[in-house]
Write a protein that holds these residues in place. Structure first.
Motif, PDB file in Angstrom:
ATOM      1  N   ALA A 303     -29.461   3.141   8.576  1.00  0.00           N
ATOM      2  CA  ALA A 303     -28.079   2.764   8.856  1.00  0.00           C
ATOM      3  C   ALA A 303     -27.107   3.831   8.375  1.00  0.00           C
ATOM      4  O   ALA A 303     -25.983   3.914   8.839  1.00  0.00           O
ATOM      5  CB  ALA A 303     -27.759   1.439   8.176  1.00  0.00           C
ATOM      6  N   MET A 304     -27.548   4.628   7.435  1.00  0.00           N
ATOM      7  CA  MET A 304     -26.664   5.642   6.895  1.00  0.00           C
ATOM      8  C   MET A 304     -26.520   6.844   7.804  1.00  0.00           C
ATOM      9  O   MET A 304     -25.748   7.744   7.546  1.00  0.00           O
ATOM     10  CB  MET A 304     -27.172   6.108   5.529  1.00  0.00           C
ATOM     11  N   LYS A 305     -27.257   6.855   8.897  1.00  0.00           N
ATOM     12  CA  LYS A 305     -27.117   7.972   9.821  1.00  0.00           C
ATOM     13  C   LYS A 305     -25.697   8.046  10.358  1.00  0.00           C
ATOM     14  O   LYS A 305     -25.225   9.093  10.733  1.00  0.00           O
ATOM     15  CB  LYS A 305     -28.112   7.824  10.970  1.00  0.00           C
ATOM     16  N   SER A 306     -25.088   6.910  10.433  1.00  0.00           N
ATOM     17  CA  SER A 306     -23.737   6.900  10.989  1.00  0.00           C
ATOM     18  C   SER A 306     -22.692   7.266   9.948  1.00  0.00           C
ATOM     19  O   SER A 306     -21.509   7.253  10.220  1.00  0.00           O
ATOM     20  CB  SER A 306     -23.416   5.515  11.547  1.00  0.00           C
ATOM     21  N   TRP A 307     -23.153   7.581   8.773  1.00  0.00           N
ATOM     22  CA  TRP A 307     -22.201   7.828   7.685  1.00  0.00           C
ATOM     23  C   TRP A 307     -21.240   8.954   8.012  1.00  0.00           C
ATOM     24  O   TRP A 307     -20.041   8.861   7.764  1.00  0.00           O
ATOM     25  CB  TRP A 307     -22.983   8.154   6.415  1.00  0.00           C
ATOM     26  N   SER A 308     -21.758  10.038   8.601  1.00  0.00           N
ATOM     27  CA  SER A 308     -20.891  11.201   8.806  1.00  0.00           C
ATOM     28  C   SER A 308     -19.735  10.860   9.737  1.00  0.00           C
ATOM     29  O   SER A 308     -18.670  11.440   9.641  1.00  0.00           O
ATOM     30  CB  SER A 308     -21.687  12.370   9.366  1.00  0.00           C
ATOM     31  N   GLY A 309     -19.955   9.934  10.629  1.00  0.00           N
ATOM     32  CA  GLY A 309     -18.865   9.591  11.544  1.00  0.00           C
ATOM     33  C   GLY A 309     -18.185   8.294  11.176  1.00  0.00           C
ATOM     34  O   GLY A 309     -17.386   7.770  11.931  1.00  0.00           O
ATOM     35  N   ALA A 310     -18.517   7.777  10.033  1.00  0.00           N
ATOM     36  CA  ALA A 310     -17.993   6.458   9.686  1.00  0.00           C
ATOM     37  C   ALA A 310     -16.495   6.516   9.445  1.00  0.00           C
ATOM     38  O   ALA A 310     -16.005   7.418   8.784  1.00  0.00           O
ATOM     39  CB  ALA A 310     -18.689   5.948   8.427  1.00  0.00           C
ATOM     40  N   PRO A 311     -15.773   5.558   9.986  1.00  0.00           N
ATOM     41  CA  PRO A 311     -14.337   5.512   9.710  1.00  0.00           C
ATOM     42  C   PRO A 311     -14.097   5.094   8.262  1.00  0.00           C
ATOM     43  O   PRO A 311     -15.002   4.597   7.585  1.00  0.00           O
ATOM     44  CB  PRO A 311     -13.818   4.453  10.678  1.00  0.00           C
ATOM     45  N   LEU A 312     -12.896   5.295   7.844  1.00  0.00           N
ATOM     46  CA  LEU A 312     -12.548   5.021   6.464  1.00  0.00           C
ATOM     47  C   LEU A 312     -12.902   3.590   6.066  1.00  0.00           C
ATOM     48  O   LEU A 312     -13.383   3.343   4.969  1.00  0.00           O
ATOM     49  CB  LEU A 312     -11.044   5.246   6.291  1.00  0.00           C
ATOM     50  N   ALA A 313     -12.670   2.696   6.999  1.00  0.00           N
ATOM     51  CA  ALA A 313     -12.917   1.293   6.692  1.00  0.00           C
ATOM     52  C   ALA A 313     -14.377   1.077   6.314  1.00  0.00           C
ATOM     53  O   ALA A 313     -14.699   0.380   5.363  1.00  0.00           O
ATOM     54  CB  ALA A 313     -12.545   0.422   7.891  1.00  0.00           C
ATOM     55  N   GLU A 314     -15.246   1.702   7.076  1.00  0.00           N
ATOM     56  CA  GLU A 314     -16.666   1.531   6.798  1.00  0.00           C
ATOM     57  C   GLU A 314     -17.041   2.154   5.469  1.00  0.00           C
ATOM     58  O   GLU A 314     -17.849   1.623   4.726  1.00  0.00           O
ATOM     59  CB  GLU A 314     -17.483   2.186   7.908  1.00  0.00           C
ATOM     60  N   VAL A 315     -16.432   3.285   5.227  1.00  0.00           N
ATOM     61  CA  VAL A 315     -16.723   3.965   3.967  1.00  0.00           C
ATOM     62  C   VAL A 315     -16.312   3.071   2.803  1.00  0.00           C
ATOM     63  O   VAL A 315     -17.042   2.909   1.830  1.00  0.00           O
ATOM     64  CB  VAL A 315     -15.989   5.318   3.893  1.00  0.00           C
ATOM     65  N   CYS A 316     -15.144   2.480   2.944  1.00  0.00           N
ATOM     66  CA  CYS A 316     -14.665   1.613   1.866  1.00  0.00           C
ATOM     67  C   CYS A 316     -15.589   0.414   1.691  1.00  0.00           C
ATOM     68  O   CYS A 316     -15.891   0.016   0.567  1.00  0.00           O
ATOM     69  CB  CYS A 316     -13.244   1.131   2.163  1.00  0.00           C
ATOM     70  N   THR A 317     -16.004  -0.132   2.795  1.00  0.00           N
ATOM     71  CA  THR A 317     -16.904  -1.277   2.713  1.00  0.00           C
ATOM     72  C   THR A 317     -18.203  -0.875   2.036  1.00  0.00           C
ATOM     73  O   THR A 317     -18.743  -1.587   1.188  1.00  0.00           O
ATOM     74  CB  THR A 317     -17.194  -1.808   4.128  1.00  0.00           C
TER      75      THR A 317
ATOM     76  N   ALA B  32     -14.252  15.622  10.653  1.00  0.00           N
ATOM     77  CA  ALA B  32     -13.051  15.899   9.862  1.00  0.00           C
ATOM     78  C   ALA B  32     -12.671  14.684   9.016  1.00  0.00           C
ATOM     79  O   ALA B  32     -12.298  14.805   7.849  1.00  0.00           O
ATOM     80  CB  ALA B  32     -11.898  16.286  10.783  1.00  0.00           C
ATOM     81  N   GLU B  33     -12.790  13.503   9.608  1.00  0.00           N
ATOM     82  CA  GLU B  33     -12.476  12.288   8.850  1.00  0.00           C
ATOM     83  C   GLU B  33     -13.444  12.126   7.679  1.00  0.00           C
ATOM     84  O   GLU B  33     -13.053  11.744   6.568  1.00  0.00           O
ATOM     85  CB  GLU B  33     -12.565  11.062   9.766  1.00  0.00           C
ATOM     86  N   ASP B  34     -14.670  12.427   7.965  1.00  0.00           N
ATOM     87  CA  ASP B  34     -15.697  12.339   6.929  1.00  0.00           C
ATOM     88  C   ASP B  34     -15.380  13.281   5.771  1.00  0.00           C
ATOM     89  O   ASP B  34     -15.425  12.912   4.590  1.00  0.00           O
ATOM     90  CB  ASP B  34     -17.040  12.698   7.579  1.00  0.00           C
ATOM     91  N   LEU B  35     -15.034  14.499   6.128  1.00  0.00           N
ATOM     92  CA  LEU B  35     -14.747  15.496   5.104  1.00  0.00           C
ATOM     93  C   LEU B  35     -13.475  15.140   4.334  1.00  0.00           C
ATOM     94  O   LEU B  35     -13.403  15.314   3.113  1.00  0.00           O
ATOM     95  CB  LEU B  35     -14.619  16.883   5.758  1.00  0.00           C
ATOM     96  N   LEU B  36     -12.500  14.633   5.052  1.00  0.00           N
ATOM     97  CA  LEU B  36     -11.259  14.233   4.380  1.00  0.00           C
ATOM     98  C   LEU B  36     -11.549  13.141   3.349  1.00  0.00           C
ATOM     99  O   LEU B  36     -10.996  13.152   2.238  1.00  0.00           O
ATOM    100  CB  LEU B  36     -10.241  13.725   5.405  1.00  0.00           C
ATOM    101  N   GLN B  37     -12.412  12.239   3.731  1.00  0.00           N
ATOM    102  CA  GLN B  37     -12.779  11.176   2.797  1.00  0.00           C
ATOM    103  C   GLN B  37     -13.466  11.757   1.560  1.00  0.00           C
ATOM    104  O   GLN B  37     -13.194  11.356   0.430  1.00  0.00           O
ATOM    105  CB  GLN B  37     -13.694  10.171   3.510  1.00  0.00           C
TER     106      GLN B  37
END
Lengths: 567, 172
Positions: A303-317, B32-37
């Motif tokens: 599931a972490m494969k999508s990490w690089s493209g994860a939106p901020l919301a997902e990252v926060c979650t 870019a969003e990833d890196l910004l984070q």
């Protein structure tokens, strides 16, 4: 050359550069500083187009939802219905005064109607204001400044600048102070409109908090000429998933920003992220149990494969889940893929991680565990006072006990509201059990302690207590009032084939004993069901609760709450 | 004021410039969003080292630069990251242009409203749906070259519009 440089720039923006073009592009940038400036402008424009188009798209959707909500009949707080209780009279007068001072405006379709104050169904209130009306009810009492709606929505204005609409079946507590208004959303949903540059507004929930400030929009939009509104939608919901005889609770909070900018903080991590207009964020997993088994960390590697493209919301979650108070085996960590270890290291460095704690699940006797807790409390959640997730941590070396090498840790937190300090000590107790000692301030009349525990098998011999609560009064004969409560239900759990998550909750109320003494009324719930209720009388001016577990288990979702006092 | 709150206030002010910086050297939106984070996380972590008597943006850009260069192997498609001098140069320009860029961002909102018809459709496919020119061409039945030209012209038009509007606002 101008045309060709434009072609290079376009190819760069659209990701269509060949290796030759890349070399030419680099050379072009190095030629002249002005080329770099042009490049910066065009990439900034590139990003700006995307942000604005996505924002418009999202905004359209949110506004559509919002309009549908606003078109419903708004029922508010008729002043004449405010209870004429003597103790409330002063507060009501304050509310009336505040109402008279509330600026009126008509923001048109889809906005709160505050045009006619005489017929207005909105009331401006100072906190804490108990309000009672047929549509909007109030619970009065310690920690019980609850306002809630039932079948119809209502409006509320705080401090003259925070305009809230409570959806049906919404319950909140009004908190904060002038200029720093806030509510604690217990359940339901709100639409909040905050006037510009007047003060701050925060919505807190069990899952996290969202704060609107007047500066964010100005900075981000770069345009102060427009009327600023911070408009957010916050909803909180709990789900109780029954898998008889156990109940696992889940909570989520969704924040959608319609205008302005909002800082959202995860309750458990204290990490903050900024949401701009049209962005949404869901915080969840507040009561989710820990991962089911070693090797399955916060999220599956796939599931972490999508990490690089994860939106901020997902990252926060994800951060929220990762930072949940928990025990993480060192062995488990070492088996993770490198990128997850790196992420964990990053995450850990933001916390005050305490290593080498009580035994690991995989090897109870010899394993080492790590404990994560935040080093610095978040300003957005440090005054929450409903959890232990945000404490400072301090290692307290302890003697070894048998085969189990134990270091105790101490978590401390100062509460912003009550000014009281809570301390949680975990240490070795007897032969390999883990205890959490909760020292509560004297003025706490009622509280609950709860956690999710993953039971795998008994650690203690049958017939011995698996978990106890001790009360240690500060009287010389304290031992007399020591109370041990046994989890008899554990025998049943032990017969289960699979490990199971169980939610344990103890509600403790401090009552007058009738003869100058005090009495504790303790109700214990297992899997959501009351299984034991006791009353004990003690001579004390203070007490602490001591929780232990003597089972091979993991604990998650540990929380302590103040409870409203029964009237 | 608590650390996180202080950081949040500073971050909100600096975030547009940092985002501009990262988006310049990492053209892929998601990367870019990833890196910004990542940069945000690093900044928060290092925030205790920040000397409050100095400009936050300058400090943050320095940290971001270091972070960008350190993580460049993770963003192999962003070839600019492998030219440290250019990463430095872009960062320096953005620091200097941060006020200007903020003005342009505000003006872009106005200018974007003027894009209509097929141009708007192509922009939407490119920026909302994230399609490449070739994919857009297939979708709307145009030649890829024509789509590239259309995108280029729309961006150029928007760029001109933004410059004009900023200039007009300054004069007024």
């Amino acid at each position: 050359m101008e045309d060709y440089s434009q072609k290079l720039l376009d190819a760069y923006l659209d990701g269509e550069m060949t290796p030759e073009m890349e070399q030419e592009f680099v050379s072009w940038l190095r030629q002249d500083r002005e080329n770099v400036r042009r490049f910066v402008r065009i990439t900034h424009l590139h990003r700006g187009i995307r942000d604005l188009l996505l924002a418009d798209k999202s905004l359209t959707r949110i506004r559509r939802d919002e309009q549908a909500l606003w078109q419903r009949k708004i029922i508010g707080f008729p002043l004449e219905k405010i209870a004429a209780v003597a103790a409330m009279a002063v507060l009501c007068a304050a509310a009336l005064l505040a109402l008279s001072l509330t600026p009126t405006q008509n923001t048109g379709n889809g906005s709160i109607n505050r045009e006619n104050s005489n017929e207005s169904n909105t009331v401006a209130v100072n906190y804490p204001v108990p309000i009672k009306s047929p549509q909007v009810y109030a619970d009065i009492g310690v920690g019980g400044k609850d306002l809630y709606t039932e079948t119809e929505p209502g409006e509320l204005t705080l401090g003259g600048y925070c305009h809230l609409r409570l959806e049906p079946d919404t319950r909140l507590q009004v908190q904060g102070e002038p200029g720093r208004e806030e509510v604690f959303l217990l359940h339901g949903s709100l639409v909040c409109e905050v006037d510009r540059k007047v003060g701050r507004f925060t919505v807190r929930t069990e899952a996290g908090s969202a704060e609107v400030t007047g500066t964010k929009f100005r900075v981000q939009a770069g345009d102060t000429s427009e009327k600023w509104r911070g408009l957010l939608w916050a909803g909180l919901s709990r789900q109780e998933k029954s898998s008889a005889p156990f109940t696992i609770r889940r909570a989520w909070m969704m924040v959608g920003v319609i205008e302005g900018s909002v800082a959202v903080a995860s309750r458990k991590t204290g990490e903050v992220c900024s949401l701009r207009a049209t962005e949404e964020l869901t915080l969840e997993a507040e009561f989710l149990p820990l991962p089911q088994a070693p090797g399955r960390y916060a999220r599956e590697p796939s599931a972490m494969k999508s990490w690089s493209g994860a939106p901020l919301a997902e990252v926060c979650t994800w951060l929220s889940k990762t930072f949940e108070m928990k025990f993480t085996c060192a062995e488990e960590l070492s088996k993770l893929p490198l990128h997850l270890i790196s992420l964990h290291a990053d995450a850990r460095s933001m916390t005050g991680e305490i290593a080498a704690l009580v035994g690991a699940e995989a090897d109870w006797e010899n394993g080492t565990c790590r404990f994560s807790a935040l080093k610095q409390p978040s300003p957005l959640i440090s005054d929450d006072f409903r959890t232990l997730a945000n404490w400072n941590a301090l290692v307290v070396p302890q003697p070894q006990s048998g085969k189990l090498s134990v270091e105790a840790f101490r978590l401390e937190k100062t509460d912003d509201y009550a000014g009281a300090s809570l301390t949680l000590d975990c240490a070795s107790l007897g032969d390999a059990s883990l205890g959490a000692m909760l020292k509560l301030p004297l003025e706490v009349p009622a509280f609950s302690v709860e956690y999710d525990v993953l039971l795998e098998k008994f650690y203690v011999a049958p017939g011995r207590s698996a978990s106890v609560i001790f009360f240690h009064p500060a009287s010389p004969d304290g031992l007399k009032s020591k109370r041990e409560i046994v989890f008899s239900s554990f025998e049943q759990i032990g017969s289960l084939e699979k490990p199971v998550w169980l939610h344990y909750r103890a509600e403790v109320r401090r009552l007058p004993g009738g003869d100058g003494k005090e009495m504790f009324d303790i109700s214990e719930y297992l899997g959501g069901k009351l299984f034991q209720r006791v009353r004990i009388r003690v001579e004390t001016s203070g007490f602490c609760a001591l929780l232990t577990k003597r089972v091979k288990a993991r604990i998650g979702g540990f929380s302590v709450r103040y409870l409203p006092t029964e009237q | 004021m608590e650390k996180n709150e202080k950081f949040m206030r500073q971050w909100i002010g600096a975030q547009p410039a940092l985002a501009a910086y990262i988006n310049s050297v990492v053209p892929d939106f998601h990367e870019a969003e990833d890196l910004l984070q990542n940069v945000a996380v690093v900044l928060l972590r290092k925030f205790e080292e920040f000397d409050e008597s100095r400009p936050f943006l300058k400090w943050a850009m320095g940290v971001a630069r270091y972070e960008i260069l350190g993580k460049r192997r993770s963003y192999a498609r962003s070839f600019l990251l492998f030219h440290s001098d250019l990463v430095e140069a872009v960062g320096a320009e953005i620091e200097e242009m941060s006020g200007e860029l903020a003005e342009e961002a505000a003006a872009l909102r106005h200018c974007l409203k003027k894009v209509e018809g097929r141009n708007a459709k192509v922009l939407s496919l490119r920026y909302e749906d994230g399609l490449k020119p070739r994919q857009i061409a297939e979708k709307i039945g145009m030649e890829p070259g024509a789509v590239r030209v259309m995108l280029s012209r729309v961006r150029a038009t928007l760029h001109d519009c933004v410059r004009r509007r900023v200039s007009a606002l300054r004069q007024s």
